[in-house]
Design a protein around this motif. Structure first.
Motif, mmCIF file in Angstrom:
data_model
loop_
_atom_site.group_PDB
_atom_site.id
_atom_site.type_symbol
_atom_site.label_atom_id
_atom_site.label_comp_id
_atom_site.label_asym_id
_atom_site.label_seq_id
_atom_site.Cartn_x
_atom_site.Cartn_y
_atom_site.Cartn_z
ATOM 1 N N LEU A 7 1.160 -1.066 0.014
ATOM 2 C CA LEU A 7 -0.372 0.132 0.090
ATOM 3 C C LEU A 7 1.086 1.293 -0.025
ATOM 4 C CD1 LEU A 7 -2.761 -0.785 2.306
ATOM 5 C CD2 LEU A 7 -2.758 -1.020 -0.135
ATOM 6 N N ILE A 8 2.129 1.291 0.508
ATOM 7 C CA ILE A 8 2.575 2.647 0.225
ATOM 8 C C ILE A 8 3.671 2.423 -1.064
ATOM 9 C CG2 ILE A 8 5.076 3.023 1.810
ATOM 10 C CD1 ILE A 8 4.684 1.573 4.243
ATOM 11 N N ILE A 9 4.141 1.844 -1.588
ATOM 12 C CA ILE A 9 4.485 1.405 -3.139
ATOM 13 C C ILE A 9 3.359 2.342 -3.132
ATOM 14 C CG2 ILE A 9 5.569 0.538 -4.367
ATOM 15 C CD1 ILE A 9 6.759 -1.208 -2.636
ATOM 16 N N GLU A 10 2.042 1.392 -3.530
ATOM 17 C CA GLU A 10 1.351 1.823 -4.707
ATOM 18 C C GLU A 10 0.837 4.055 -3.997
ATOM 19 O OE1 GLU A 10 0.827 0.583 -6.847
ATOM 20 O OE2 GLU A 10 -1.608 1.269 -7.531
ATOM 21 N N ALA A 11 0.935 4.132 -2.861
ATOM 22 C CA ALA A 11 0.375 5.481 -2.653
ATOM 23 C C ALA A 11 1.857 6.460 -2.976
ATOM 24 C CB ALA A 11 0.455 5.275 -1.741
ATOM 25 N N LEU A 12 2.935 6.140 -3.030
ATOM 26 C CA LEU A 12 3.896 6.955 -3.413
ATOM 27 C C LEU A 12 4.116 6.691 -4.693
ATOM 28 C CD1 LEU A 12 7.276 5.926 -1.036
ATOM 29 C CD2 LEU A 12 6.159 8.201 -1.024
ATOM 30 N N GLY A 13 4.439 6.004 -5.393
ATOM 31 C CA GLY A 13 3.589 5.864 -7.051
ATOM 32 C C GLY A 13 4.578 6.649 -7.862
ATOM 33 N N ASP A 14 5.029 8.012 -9.094
ATOM 34 C CA ASP A 14 5.833 8.479 -9.078
ATOM 35 C C ASP A 14 6.435 9.790 -8.509
ATOM 36 O OD1 ASP A 14 6.277 6.621 -11.682
ATOM 37 O OD2 ASP A 14 4.344 7.654 -12.324
ATOM 38 N N ARG A 24 10.401 1.590 -7.767
ATOM 39 C CA ARG A 24 9.508 1.836 -9.445
ATOM 40 C C ARG A 24 9.362 0.636 -9.840
ATOM 41 N NH1 ARG A 24 12.651 6.776 -9.415
ATOM 42 N NH2 ARG A 24 13.335 6.307 -11.307
ATOM 43 N N ALA A 25 10.283 0.490 -9.963
ATOM 44 C CA ALA A 25 10.485 -1.737 -11.145
ATOM 45 C C ALA A 25 9.315 -1.864 -9.922
ATOM 46 C CB ALA A 25 11.865 -2.163 -10.907
ATOM 47 N N LEU A 26 9.610 -2.599 -8.635
ATOM 48 C CA LEU A 26 8.185 -3.089 -8.072
ATOM 49 C C LEU A 26 7.033 -2.475 -8.135
ATOM 50 C CD1 LEU A 26 8.218 -5.780 -6.119
ATOM 51 C CD2 LEU A 26 8.490 -4.367 -4.545
ATOM 52 N N ARG A 27 7.543 -1.247 -7.788
ATOM 53 C CA ARG A 27 5.478 -1.325 -8.266
ATOM 54 C C ARG A 27 4.735 -1.393 -9.421
ATOM 55 N NH1 ARG A 27 3.477 4.620 -10.253
ATOM 56 N NH2 ARG A 27 1.567 4.274 -9.687
ATOM 57 N N ALA A 28 5.415 -2.039 -10.372
ATOM 58 C CA ALA A 28 4.819 -2.357 -11.628
ATOM 59 C C ALA A 28 4.134 -3.906 -11.025
ATOM 60 C CB ALA A 28 6.057 -2.847 -13.152
ATOM 61 N N ALA A 29 4.405 -4.386 -10.523
ATOM 62 C CA ALA A 29 4.074 -6.178 -9.512
ATOM 63 C C ALA A 29 3.187 -5.374 -8.873
ATOM 64 C CB ALA A 29 5.188 -6.730 -9.271
#
Lengths: 127, 127
Positions: B36-43, B97-102
DNA sequence: CGGTATCCCATGCGATACTG
DNA sequence: CAGTATCGCATGGGATACCG
């Protein structure tokens, strides 16, 4: 968005029904064992014991518990052959295979950035 | 393969060093809050408080704990502006950001199969 | 504002043992 | 072979309070 609620009114501080369900699913599935099971099953079919061999370090208990959870959410199909001794086979369903794409992405990512991550850890822990 | 060890000799029942590191990383990252943190940070870049608002239901403690973990693994960068009051900004690094794709894949998957999963649950729980 | 520490309950998870 | 149940330790995770 999974990260925040869709506010209806100002005093509606709770998650919407869809979001709270999404959060529940995330809570179920975003866990190490579930991912390893999905990755181990892949396109094939595996028996309980085979899965246990495939996933190094998983306990009997965690395997059944997570398989039950995945079955409940419709990600794996459980085929029981009523023989003696019993023979139970697990296969990913269509939604399961769809999720597997993301899971494989994570696995690939881990391999690709392994050294990078180890270096980052060493730097962080040095402090 | 993350799911099983690469056996060297017959008596080498442990994971190889690379695999045990991969397993450690999985254990760290395959968790609801990290995703959820990774998704929230986004770009973008978000402050601690903004992240807390973005991720409905996360506690102060879980947010710091997971941010620290992500920083340690080199997935997020932490910029501290030594002002009063302090201002701390978080941004995904390139590996992040690379992990964010998954991760985004998982989020999309959740949305797409929401109804399907709910139906599967109802069927399972009915028994 | 953001971080750390403490307290305490809930859950994760391994070990073991019993069943069909 | 696969599943369930129980026990007990370890960790997750919320609430609260205090510091820079």
């Amino acid at each position: 968005m999974v990260t925040k609620q869709l506010r209806g009114t100002a005093e509606d501080a709770d998650l919407s029904r869809a979001d709270s369900l999404a959060r529940e699913i995330f809570t179920d599935i975003a866990n190490k064992w579930a991912f390893l099971i999905i990755e181990a099953l892949g396109d094939g079919t595996l028996r309980f014991g085979a899965l246990r061999n495939e996933i190094q370090g998983i306990s009997h208990k965690m395997l059944t518990q997570n398989l039950r959870m995945l079955e409940r959410n419709g990600l794996v199909e459980r085929d029981v052959h009523p023989t003696v001794p019993p023979r139970v086979e697990y296969t990913l369903t269509e939604p399961g295979r769809a999720l597997r794409a993301a899971v494989s992405g994570m696995c690939g990512w881990t391999q690709r950035y392994l050294d990078h991550i180890e270096a980052a850890r060493n730097r962080f822990d040095a402090v």
